[in-house]
Design an enzyme around this catalytic site. Structure first.
Site, PDB file in Angstrom:
ATOM      1  N   HIS A   1     -17.035  21.637  52.814  1.00  0.00           N
ATOM      2  CA  HIS A   1     -16.518  20.422  52.164  1.00  0.00           C
ATOM      3  C   HIS A   1     -15.330  19.837  52.934  1.00  0.00           C
ATOM      4  O   HIS A   1     -14.287  19.543  52.353  1.00  0.00           O
ATOM      5  CB  HIS A   1     -16.131  20.718  50.709  1.00  0.00           C
ATOM      6  CG  HIS A   1     -17.282  21.187  49.869  1.00  0.00           C
ATOM      7  ND1 HIS A   1     -18.337  20.368  49.533  1.00  0.00           N
ATOM      8  CD2 HIS A   1     -17.545  22.392  49.317  1.00  0.00           C
ATOM      9  CE1 HIS A   1     -19.212  21.051  48.803  1.00  0.00           C
ATOM     10  NE2 HIS A   1     -18.760  22.285  48.665  1.00  0.00           N
TER      11      HIS A   1
ATOM     12  N   GLU B   1     -23.494  22.864  52.674  1.00  0.00           N
ATOM     13  CA  GLU B   1     -23.738  21.636  51.892  1.00  0.00           C
ATOM     14  C   GLU B   1     -24.293  20.476  52.700  1.00  0.00           C
ATOM     15  O   GLU B   1     -24.722  19.483  52.117  1.00  0.00           O
ATOM     16  CB  GLU B   1     -22.465  21.206  51.144  1.00  0.00           C
ATOM     17  CG  GLU B   1     -21.358  20.581  51.985  1.00  0.00           C
ATOM     18  CD  GLU B   1     -20.436  21.607  52.641  1.00  0.00           C
ATOM     19  OE1 GLU B   1     -20.719  22.811  52.581  1.00  0.00           O
ATOM     20  OE2 GLU B   1     -19.424  21.175  53.239  1.00  0.00           O
TER      21      GLU B   1
ATOM     22  N   ASP C   1     -15.233  18.486  44.863  1.00  0.00           N
ATOM     23  CA  ASP C   1     -15.247  19.250  46.120  1.00  0.00           C
ATOM     24  C   ASP C   1     -15.365  18.315  47.326  1.00  0.00           C
ATOM     25  O   ASP C   1     -15.058  18.700  48.452  1.00  0.00           O
ATOM     26  CB  ASP C   1     -16.349  20.333  46.118  1.00  0.00           C
ATOM     27  CG  ASP C   1     -17.720  19.795  45.778  1.00  0.00           C
ATOM     28  OD1 ASP C   1     -17.872  18.564  45.625  1.00  0.00           O
ATOM     29  OD2 ASP C   1     -18.658  20.606  45.673  1.00  0.00           O
TER      30      ASP C   1
ATOM     31  N   LYS D   1     -17.197  30.320  49.432  1.00  0.00           N
ATOM     32  CA  LYS D   1     -16.309  29.161  49.438  1.00  0.00           C
ATOM     33  C   LYS D   1     -15.632  28.953  50.781  1.00  0.00           C
ATOM     34  O   LYS D   1     -15.501  29.876  51.591  1.00  0.00           O
ATOM     35  CB  LYS D   1     -15.227  29.321  48.356  1.00  0.00           C
ATOM     36  CG  LYS D   1     -15.756  29.082  46.950  1.00  0.00           C
ATOM     37  CD  LYS D   1     -16.525  27.777  46.789  1.00  0.00           C
ATOM     38  CE  LYS D   1     -15.658  26.545  46.793  1.00  0.00           C
ATOM     39  NZ  LYS D   1     -16.459  25.298  46.596  1.00  0.00           N
TER      40      LYS D   1
ATOM     41  N   TYR E   1     -19.822  27.219  52.365  1.00  0.00           N
ATOM     42  CA  TYR E   1     -19.452  25.870  51.952  1.00  0.00           C
ATOM     43  C   TYR E   1     -18.152  25.507  52.651  1.00  0.00           C
ATOM     44  O   TYR E   1     -17.230  26.334  52.719  1.00  0.00           O
ATOM     45  CB  TYR E   1     -19.244  25.794  50.434  1.00  0.00           C
ATOM     46  CG  TYR E   1     -20.541  25.908  49.656  1.00  0.00           C
ATOM     47  CD1 TYR E   1     -21.496  24.906  49.740  1.00  0.00           C
ATOM     48  CD2 TYR E   1     -20.806  27.018  48.865  1.00  0.00           C
ATOM     49  CE1 TYR E   1     -22.695  25.012  49.054  1.00  0.00           C
ATOM     50  CE2 TYR E   1     -22.003  27.134  48.170  1.00  0.00           C
ATOM     51  CZ  TYR E   1     -22.946  26.121  48.268  1.00  0.00           C
ATOM     52  OH  TYR E   1     -24.129  26.221  47.595  1.00  0.00           O
TER      53      TYR E   1
ATOM     54  N   ARG F   1     -18.223  35.054  42.908  1.00  0.00           N
ATOM     55  CA  ARG F   1     -19.531  35.092  43.578  1.00  0.00           C
ATOM     56  C   ARG F   1     -19.460  35.892  44.881  1.00  0.00           C
ATOM     57  O   ARG F   1     -18.397  36.113  45.426  1.00  0.00           O
ATOM     58  CB  ARG F   1     -19.995  33.665  43.940  1.00  0.00           C
ATOM     59  CG  ARG F   1     -20.581  32.883  42.814  1.00  0.00           C
ATOM     60  CD  ARG F   1     -20.834  31.439  43.223  1.00  0.00           C
ATOM     61  NE  ARG F   1     -19.619  30.671  43.390  1.00  0.00           N
ATOM     62  CZ  ARG F   1     -19.572  29.408  43.788  1.00  0.00           C
ATOM     63  NH1 ARG F   1     -20.686  28.760  44.068  1.00  0.00           N
ATOM     64  NH2 ARG F   1     -18.410  28.779  43.908  1.00  0.00           N
TER      65      ARG F   1
HETATM   66  N1  LIG Z   1     -17.339  21.331  41.516  1.00  0.00           N
HETATM   67  C1  LIG Z   1     -18.256  22.254  41.795  1.00  0.00           C
HETATM   68  O1  LIG Z   1     -18.080  23.436  41.591  1.00  0.00           O
HETATM   69  C2  LIG Z   1     -19.565  21.817  42.366  1.00  0.00           C
HETATM   70  C3  LIG Z   1     -20.649  22.698  42.432  1.00  0.00           C
HETATM   71  C4  LIG Z   1     -21.866  22.229  42.968  1.00  0.00           C
HETATM   72  C5  LIG Z   1     -21.963  20.930  43.432  1.00  0.00           C
HETATM   73  N2  LIG Z   1     -20.866  20.126  43.362  1.00  0.00           N
HETATM   74  C6  LIG Z   1     -20.849  18.745  43.840  1.00  0.00           C
HETATM   75  O2  LIG Z   1     -21.556  17.885  42.975  1.00  0.00           O
HETATM   76  C7  LIG Z   1     -21.823  16.682  43.719  1.00  0.00           C
HETATM   77  C8  LIG Z   1     -23.280  16.277  43.503  1.00  0.00           C
HETATM   78  O3  LIG Z   1     -24.123  17.199  44.168  1.00  0.00           O
HETATM   79  P1  LIG Z   1     -25.722  17.082  44.081  1.00  0.00           P
HETATM   80  O4  LIG Z   1     -26.267  18.295  44.712  1.00  0.00           O
HETATM   81  O5  LIG Z   1     -26.132  16.714  42.712  1.00  0.00           O
HETATM   82  O6  LIG Z   1     -25.979  15.863  45.061  1.00  0.00           O
HETATM   83  P2  LIG Z   1     -27.322  14.979  45.147  1.00  0.00           P
HETATM   84  O7  LIG Z   1     -27.365  14.465  46.537  1.00  0.00           O
HETATM   85  O8  LIG Z   1     -28.467  15.724  44.597  1.00  0.00           O
HETATM   86  O9  LIG Z   1     -27.014  13.781  44.146  1.00  0.00           O
HETATM   87  C9  LIG Z   1     -26.016  12.829  44.381  1.00  0.00           C
HETATM   88  C10 LIG Z   1     -26.438  11.566  43.685  1.00  0.00           C
HETATM   89  O10 LIG Z   1     -25.356  10.613  43.827  1.00  0.00           O
HETATM   90  C11 LIG Z   1     -25.975   9.355  43.945  1.00  0.00           C
HETATM   91  N3  LIG Z   1     -25.040   8.342  44.439  1.00  0.00           N
HETATM   92  C12 LIG Z   1     -24.592   8.172  45.698  1.00  0.00           C
HETATM   93  N4  LIG Z   1     -23.795   7.080  45.748  1.00  0.00           N
HETATM   94  C13 LIG Z   1     -23.750   6.566  44.487  1.00  0.00           C
HETATM   95  C14 LIG Z   1     -23.132   5.442  43.903  1.00  0.00           C
HETATM   96  N5  LIG Z   1     -22.399   4.599  44.639  1.00  0.00           N
HETATM   97  N6  LIG Z   1     -23.295   5.224  42.577  1.00  0.00           N
HETATM   98  C15 LIG Z   1     -24.035   6.081  41.815  1.00  0.00           C
HETATM   99  N7  LIG Z   1     -24.679   7.139  42.328  1.00  0.00           N
HETATM  100  C16 LIG Z   1     -24.534   7.388  43.641  1.00  0.00           C
HETATM  101  C17 LIG Z   1     -27.159   9.609  44.862  1.00  0.00           C
HETATM  102  O11 LIG Z   1     -28.115   8.555  44.824  1.00  0.00           O
HETATM  103  C18 LIG Z   1     -27.687  10.910  44.291  1.00  0.00           C
HETATM  104  O12 LIG Z   1     -28.661  10.696  43.289  1.00  0.00           O
HETATM  105  C19 LIG Z   1     -21.488  17.030  45.180  1.00  0.00           C
HETATM  106  O13 LIG Z   1     -20.205  16.535  45.518  1.00  0.00           O
HETATM  107  C20 LIG Z   1     -21.493  18.522  45.184  1.00  0.00           C
HETATM  108  O14 LIG Z   1     -20.754  19.070  46.245  1.00  0.00           O
HETATM  109  C21 LIG Z   1     -19.690  20.550  42.848  1.00  0.00           C
END
Ligand SMILES: NC(=O)c1ccc[n+]([C@@H]2O[C@H](COP(=O)([O-])OP(=O)(O)OC[C@H]3O[C@@H](n4cnc5c(N)ncnc54)[C@H](O)[C@@H]3O)[C@@H](O)[C@H]2O)c1
Length: 351
Positions: free
Chosen positions: A97, A119, A266, A76, A95, A17
């Site tokens: 993290h 983020e 992350d 990143k 980002y 990216r």
């Molecule tokens: N690995 C990757 O490449 C990558 C890419 C993009 C996003 N992400 C990650 O994905 C994750 C989710 O991001 P998002 O944008 O969907 O966040 P978001 O805030 O939209 O959603 C997170 C959800 O988790 C829920 N939650 C919080 N505590 C909880 C619990 N104890 N039990 C159940 N649910 C719970 C919240 O209520 C919310 O609905 C983040 O860590 C983000 O950084 C990773």
């Protein structure tokens, strides 16, 4: 005062990216900033040097030159090889993290970088600079989950006439979780969504994004995971280290060859057995379960991801370049004058 903006080539494993597409660079130039683009920074996303240069960007051959800009915008979190570019007063926007990156946090503090994280920015609502990548990672989770289930237990998400569909459990039905659930439902899997936010569960239930919903609790998660073929981890508490919602013994109760995709990796991962993997070595097996814990999932869709990210980042980049205290950057500042200034990040790193 910001005069120059640098756009480096990403260095993380498999990352193709770029933070700004040419049209976003053109907007920054029109606003009066010099933009330095590292040679071939946009190539992985299909933007060659000429497409930036023709709009007025200065193409520079080395990372050194791009990092000497007043403000550096990238995708990143800086890799260790980039820490040498940190200096007092440098403004960094990407980002970070940091809850899962204590070494980076220390390097930023020690060097005096003013570090703003995509983020944790919450203007005007939600997490607008995380959402586009969560959308892509969520869609990808269904695709990679389905792919590794073939290699693992040999299960097809949609089942077949006379054979039950696969069971998918999505923990955290935010942006990423919802898209993962939609993807799995689109392939006719049986999908259970777990969240602490009952309104989100209600919405997903009403919209048919999931076949069942569960209010988050250790017991509910243990029961759902025990019979799941695919578990997607997508729970987030902004800025904090991800809570370990799926425990080691829950994973051990899964059928061998089942799959875990922990997108929350992350932020440290919301599955106890998760550890970060890379795009070149995306999986490992623990307790017979295939774990996919790539920290830059959208990096494998660089064209779509760069355009989506650039569209979200470009207006905030101009806000930051014009006024580091802009109210439109609320929540973004993580490290300032050697201190961790975001409360959730500071708490996570002091634990
Ligand atoms: N690995 C990757 O490449 C990558 C890419 C993009 C996003 N992400 C990650 O994905 C994750 C989710 O991001 P998002 O944008 O969907 O966040 P978001 O805030 O939209 O959603 C997170 C959800 O988790 C829920 N939650 C919080 N505590 C909880 C619990 N104890 N039990 C159940 N649910 C719970 C919240 O209520 C919310 O609905 C983040 O860590 C983000 O950084 C990773």
């Amino acid at each position: 005062m910001v005069r120059s903006i640098g756009l480096p080539k990403e260095t993380k494993d498999g990352e193709r990216r770029v933070a700004l597409e040419p049209s976003a660079v053109a907007s920054a130039i029109a606003a009066g900033f010099e933009v330095r683009v590292e040679q071939s920074a946009g190539l992985g996303a299909g933007f060659d040097d000429a497409s930036y240069a023709s709009l007025g960007a200065k193409i520079v051959p080395t990372a050194d030159e791009v990092w000497s800009s007043d403000l550096v915008v990238k995708v990143k979190e800086p890799q260790e090889s980039e820490y040498k570019f940190f200096r007092d007063g440098l403004i960094l926007f990407d980002y970070l993290h940091l809850a899962a990156e204590p070494k980076l946090a220390k390097a930023l503090q020690d060097s005096g970088v003013e570090a703003y994280a995509f983020e944790t920015l919450t203007y005007p609502a939600g997490l607008p600079l995380l959402a586009p990548m969560s959308e892509i990672a969520g869609r990808a989770a269904a695709i990679v989950g389905a792919y590794y289930l073939a290699a693992g237990s040999g299960t097809l998400l949609g089942g077949a006439a006379g054979v039950q569909p696969a069971r998918v459990v999505v923990v955290g039905l935010g942006v990423a979780g919802t898209l993962a659930a939609r993807g799995a439902r689109g392939m006719d899997a049986e999908v259970t969504g777990v969240d602490i936010d009952l309104h989100r569960l209600y919405q997903a239930h009403m919209e048919g994004t999931v076949t069942a919903t569960l209010a988050s609790s250790e017991t509910a998660i243990a029961e759902a995971v025990a019979t799941a073929d695919l578990v997607v981890g997508a729970a987030l508490v902004t800025g904090a280290k991800a809570p370990h919602l799926v425990k080691r013994d829950h994973i051990a109760s899964m059928r061998p060859g089942s799959v875990v995709v922990d997108l929350a990796i992350d932020q440290g991962g919301c599955i106890e057995t998760s550890k970060p993997t890379s795009l070149s070595h995306p999986t490992y097996i623990e307790s017979g379960v295939i774990h996919y814990c790539v920290t830059n999932v959208p990096g494998q869709y660089p064209r779509t991801a760069s355009r989506a990210l650039s569209a979200a980042v470009a207006p905030r980049l101009l806000d930051l370049a014009r006024d580091v205290n802009s109210e439109r950057l609320v929540g973004a500042l993580n490290v300032s004058q050697g201190k961790l200034v975001h409360p959730a990040v500071a708490k996570a790193l002091s634990a």
